[in-house]
Write a protein that holds these residues in place. Sequence first.
Motif, PDB file in Angstrom:
ATOM      1  N   THR A  26      49.701  50.373  51.779  1.00 35.47           N
ATOM      2  CA  THR A  26      49.445  50.117  53.219  1.00 35.47           C
ATOM      3  C   THR A  26      50.574  50.587  54.162  1.00 35.47           C
ATOM      4  O   THR A  26      51.902  50.854  53.689  1.00 35.47           O
ATOM      5  CB  THR A  26      49.455  48.617  53.468  1.00 35.47           C
ATOM      6  N   TYR A  28      52.423  49.727  57.167  1.00 32.82           N
ATOM      7  CA  TYR A  28      52.681  48.901  58.234  1.00 32.82           C
ATOM      8  C   TYR A  28      53.166  49.467  59.583  1.00 32.82           C
ATOM      9  O   TYR A  28      53.899  50.441  59.741  1.00 32.82           O
ATOM     10  CB  TYR A  28      53.871  48.043  57.533  1.00 32.82           C
ATOM     11  N   THR A  76      45.600  52.746  54.060  1.00 31.11           N
ATOM     12  CA  THR A  76      45.199  52.147  55.530  1.00 31.11           C
ATOM     13  C   THR A  76      46.181  51.581  56.219  1.00 31.11           C
ATOM     14  O   THR A  76      47.547  51.538  55.724  1.00 31.11           O
ATOM     15  CB  THR A  76      44.264  50.840  55.022  1.00 31.11           C
ATOM     16  N   GLN A  78      48.260  48.410  58.418  1.00 30.20           N
ATOM     17  CA  GLN A  78      48.258  47.037  58.828  1.00 30.20           C
ATOM     18  C   GLN A  78      49.289  46.651  59.686  1.00 30.20           C
ATOM     19  O   GLN A  78      50.339  46.948  59.450  1.00 30.20           O
ATOM     20  CB  GLN A  78      48.303  46.380  57.294  1.00 30.20           C
ATOM     21  N   THR A 141      42.766  39.714  61.090  1.00 30.41           N
ATOM     22  CA  THR A 141      43.193  41.115  60.607  1.00 30.41           C
ATOM     23  C   THR A 141      42.397  42.035  61.675  1.00 30.41           C
ATOM     24  O   THR A 141      43.043  43.030  62.138  1.00 30.41           O
ATOM     25  CB  THR A 141      42.239  41.390  59.105  1.00 30.41           C
TER      26      THR A 141
END
Length: 237
Positions: A26, A28, A76, A78, A141
């Motif tokens: 991920t 961040y 991805t 996040q 989310t």
Amino acid sequence: FESTHSEDELTSLADYVGRMRSGQDTIYYMTGESRQHIVNSPHMEAFKAKGLEVLVLHDPVDEMWVTGGAEFEGKTFQSVAKGAVDLDDDSDEADSSAKEEQNKTFEGLLDWLGSTLSDDISEARLSTRLTESPACLVGDTFSMSPQLEKLYRASGQQLPKSKRALELNPDHPLVVGLNNAYAGGEPTELADTAKLIYGMALIAEGGELDDPAEFAKLLAAQLTGSVTGASTAGSDS
């Protein structure tokens, strides 16, 4: 982009991915009004403590693209201020057992807070992203960030009040003390303290209180009680 890797130099996504820890899948990030606001946010505490790099996104346009399902090299994105995060390196049985016991210890308080603050929060839960602050507010989310809500409201759009989860730091003295007081006293007497904790979490992220005057009144009452109690104890000694 700016990131927590350097205060002065920008980073590319390729460089960020190149510095990711083994097993990290991920990227961040956190959005906000300024770099100072973002890096000092309570949401960043555990990431700082564990040396995890976070993209610092304070350009209004970042709010648009980063929430649109963006990916880079299969990684991805996040937000550190949304969803549940578990940054613990260990997942052994003893660690899981300790967490379960901790959740049981605070279960009553969390349920009570969720009910007492139901007009403002979706739930109360223990946090793994806090190391210094007592509490923070965390969105779902796929929810709008407070920053994006501000942008929409500034453009004249009407939005309903959103509720986020209130996360508590189970190791903070204030939270431990509140839990002890809840377990050993009358919960209704702690309602003002609950409101103050929510207000502090909102202020810490740069949010705006619905009623600043009421918050100031509650804070003054709490401080007066503390000072009076300390003065009485001093005179008795």
